[in-house]
Write a protein that holds these residues in place. Structure first.
Motif, short mmCIF file in Angstrom:
data_model
loop_
_atom_site.label_atom_id
_atom_site.label_comp_id
_atom_site.label_asym_id
_atom_site.label_seq_id
_atom_site.Cartn_x
_atom_site.Cartn_y
_atom_site.Cartn_z
N ALA A 47 1.03 19.45 -13.90
CA ALA A 47 1.11 19.76 -12.71
C ALA A 47 1.40 21.86 -11.75
N GLY A 48 1.03 22.09 -12.97
CA GLY A 48 0.94 23.60 -12.41
C GLY A 48 -0.73 23.86 -12.12
N GLY A 49 -1.65 23.32 -12.37
CA GLY A 49 -3.27 23.72 -13.12
C GLY A 49 -3.65 23.77 -11.85
N TRP A 50 -4.17 24.24 -11.71
CA TRP A 50 -5.79 24.14 -10.80
C TRP A 50 -5.67 22.84 -9.54
N VAL A 51 -6.57 22.66 -9.06
CA VAL A 51 -6.32 21.53 -7.72
C VAL A 51 -6.28 20.04 -8.91
N THR A 52 -7.91 20.01 -9.75
CA THR A 52 -8.16 19.68 -10.23
C THR A 52 -7.48 18.32 -11.49
N GLU A 53 -6.95 19.49 -11.72
CA GLU A 53 -6.05 18.88 -12.58
C GLU A 53 -4.91 18.26 -12.14
N GLN A 54 -4.59 19.14 -10.95
CA GLN A 54 -3.11 18.30 -10.31
C GLN A 54 -3.12 17.17 -10.38
N ILE A 55 -3.99 16.54 -9.41
CA ILE A 55 -4.65 15.52 -8.87
C ILE A 55 -4.79 14.32 -10.91
N SER A 56 -5.46 14.68 -11.15
CA SER A 56 -5.62 14.03 -12.89
C SER A 56 -4.08 14.37 -13.24
N HIS A 57 -3.47 14.81 -12.72
CA HIS A 57 -1.66 14.79 -13.24
C HIS A 57 -0.52 13.73 -13.18
N LYS A 58 -1.23 13.55 -11.71
CA LYS A 58 -0.74 12.59 -11.00
C LYS A 58 -1.09 11.24 -11.12
N ILE A 59 -2.45 11.37 -10.93
CA ILE A 59 -3.22 9.62 -11.31
C ILE A 59 -2.46 9.25 -12.86
N TYR A 98 1.01 -1.27 0.28
CA TYR A 98 0.01 -0.17 0.48
C TYR A 98 0.62 1.11 0.07
N GLU A 99 0.49 2.48 -0.92
CA GLU A 99 1.22 3.64 -0.47
C GLU A 99 -0.09 4.56 -1.22
N GLU A 100 1.15 5.87 -0.51
CA GLU A 100 0.04 7.07 -1.03
C GLU A 100 0.50 8.09 -2.14
N ILE A 101 0.41 8.31 -3.10
CA ILE A 101 0.47 9.04 -4.07
C ILE A 101 0.08 10.11 -3.40
N PHE A 102 1.57 11.32 -3.11
CA PHE A 102 1.61 12.50 -2.76
C PHE A 102 1.09 13.66 -3.85
N VAL A 103 -0.20 14.69 -3.29
CA VAL A 103 -0.72 15.38 -4.69
C VAL A 103 0.09 16.74 -4.78
N THR A 104 -0.63 17.43 -2.99
CA THR A 104 -0.50 18.52 -3.21
C THR A 104 -0.42 19.27 -1.06
N HIS A 105 -0.96 20.45 -1.02
CA HIS A 105 -0.85 20.60 0.92
C HIS A 105 -2.55 21.48 0.82
N GLU A 149 -2.77 16.49 3.67
CA GLU A 149 -2.05 16.74 2.51
C GLU A 149 -3.26 16.05 1.55
N VAL A 150 -3.06 16.42 0.16
CA VAL A 150 -4.19 15.53 -0.92
C VAL A 150 -3.23 13.89 -1.55
N SER A 151 -3.36 13.21 -0.93
CA SER A 151 -2.99 12.11 -1.70
C SER A 151 -4.16 11.21 -2.21
N LEU A 152 -3.23 10.25 -3.20
CA LEU A 152 -4.30 9.25 -3.95
C LEU A 152 -3.58 7.80 -3.18
N PRO A 153 -4.75 6.57 -3.00
CA PRO A 153 -4.26 5.43 -2.38
C PRO A 153 -3.81 4.91 -2.98
N VAL A 154 -3.23 4.39 -3.98
CA VAL A 154 -2.66 2.61 -4.80
C VAL A 154 -2.38 1.55 -3.41
N HIS A 155 -3.34 0.55 -4.04
CA HIS A 155 -2.99 -0.85 -3.83
C HIS A 155 -2.29 -1.61 -4.74
N THR A 156 -0.95 -2.75 -4.59
CA THR A 156 -0.67 -3.27 -5.34
C THR A 156 -0.54 -4.49 -5.15
N ILE A 157 -1.43 -5.97 -5.52
CA ILE A 157 -0.89 -7.05 -5.51
C ILE A 157 -0.30 -7.26 -6.94
#
Length: 312
Positions: free
Chosen positions: A105-117, A9-16, A22-30
């Motif tokens: 990476a430098g856009g709205w917060v939603t754009e930052q999240i989608s860029h990380k995804i 399990y890891e979390e992809i950091f996006v921003t504060h 923190e805003v982060s994205l959860p990822v489980h890898t099996i």
């Protein structure tokens, strides 16, 4: 020598946020014991479509690494800010994340999240299934045909949709451009029935058999209807909506231009809108099947035209 079996399990950091959290994205890898493709599974790209998170939790619980070839990456909450507010769009900037991929990476917060995804999740997979739903109120049931028809059919839903054009800026338009076999599933919403959760779980496992990630025969699909014409009906007037059909009408055909719902003004009791089915033979794909409040422009109904469906 067998590969090491892992669950990570890891979390992809996006921003504060402004409050420091923190805003982060959860990822489980099996990772399975045999080599194979990397399958990506995601849910809650829209924050009010929560059924996908439960579907992916059950897949995580039931998947046996000893039987798995390849690996599965699970992102159960792709838009944590919209999930928190239980809204389709991200509340901080009101963007619909599934229209702006691959983001910035430098856009709205939603754009930052989608860029990380896009860069840290979608760029790492070989096949992809994205789970959507009708949202907080409507119930929906169909699977898009994107760039791998056999994989879409293997989800074993009775209704498929072959759109003439794809929405721009979705997770799947991004993966399709990269030639990653991709499936978009629309299931449940509103009451989030148990049967729809289980159908979603089994659909994913059947797709994994199709991808040779799990042993066993691929369960053949039921009789499937491929729609080419779907009309979205949005209320023009807000108020309290009383439907003529309940949720059991999803997947059935309504003959003729029948009344679907009536909306009245809760203050004056005046009937302000009557919504009717648009086609002679209407396949119910999405609907509001219980008494509820609606705003003008909400998703009300989605009806498929049976007269223009693909014939075998």
């Amino acid at each position: 020598m067998l590969k090491t079996t892992t669950r990570k399990y890891e979390e992809i950091f996006v921003t504060h946020l402004s409050n420091g959290s923190e805003v982060s994205l959860p990822v489980h890898t099996i990772t399975g014991e045999r080599s194979g493709p990397v399958l990506g599974l995601s849910a809650v790209v829209h924050g009010d479509e929560i059924i996908g998170s439960e579907i992916l939790r059950r897949v995580y619980d039931r998947l046996d690494e000893a039987e798995l070839a390849g690996s599965v990456k699970i992102m159960p909450v792709a838009n944590p800010l919209a999930f928190e507010s239980m809204t389709r769009n991200t509340p901080l900037d009101m963007n619909n994340m599934n229209r702006i991929f691959p983001g910035s990476a430098g856009g709205w917060v939603t754009e930052q999240i989608s860029h990380k995804i896009a860069t840290e999740f979608l760029d790492t997979i070989d096949a992809y299934i994205d789970i959507h739903s009708g949202g907080a109120q409507p119930v929906v049931d169909y699977v898009y045909i994107q760039n791998d028809e056999e994989l879409s059919r293997a989800f074993n839903f009775p209704v498929l949709y072959r759109p003439k054009t794809l929405y721009e800026g979705t997770t799947v338009t991004y993966t399709v451009e990269k030639d990653i076999p991709s499936v978009t599933v629309e299931v449940g919403g509103g009451p989030n029935f148990e049967k729809d959760i289980e159908r979603g779980v089994e659909g994913i496992f059947n797709c994994m058999r199709k991808l040779n990630m799990l042993d066993g025969e691929v369960t053949p699909p039921p009789e499937q209807k491929v729609m080419t014409e779907i009309q979205i009906i949005r209320p023009k007037q807000g108020g309290l909506m009383i439907p003529e059909y309940d949720y059991s009408a999803v997947g059935t055909v309504i003959e003729g231009n029948q009344v679907l719902s009536r909306t009245y003004n809760p203050r004056t009791f005046e009937e302000v809108e009557v919504i009717k089915a648009p086609f002679e033979k209407n396949l119910v794909i999405l609907m509001r099947g219980s008494f509820q409040k609606v705003n003008p422009g909400d998703y009300g109904f989605m009806l498929g035209n049976m007269d223009t469906r693909e014939l075998d």
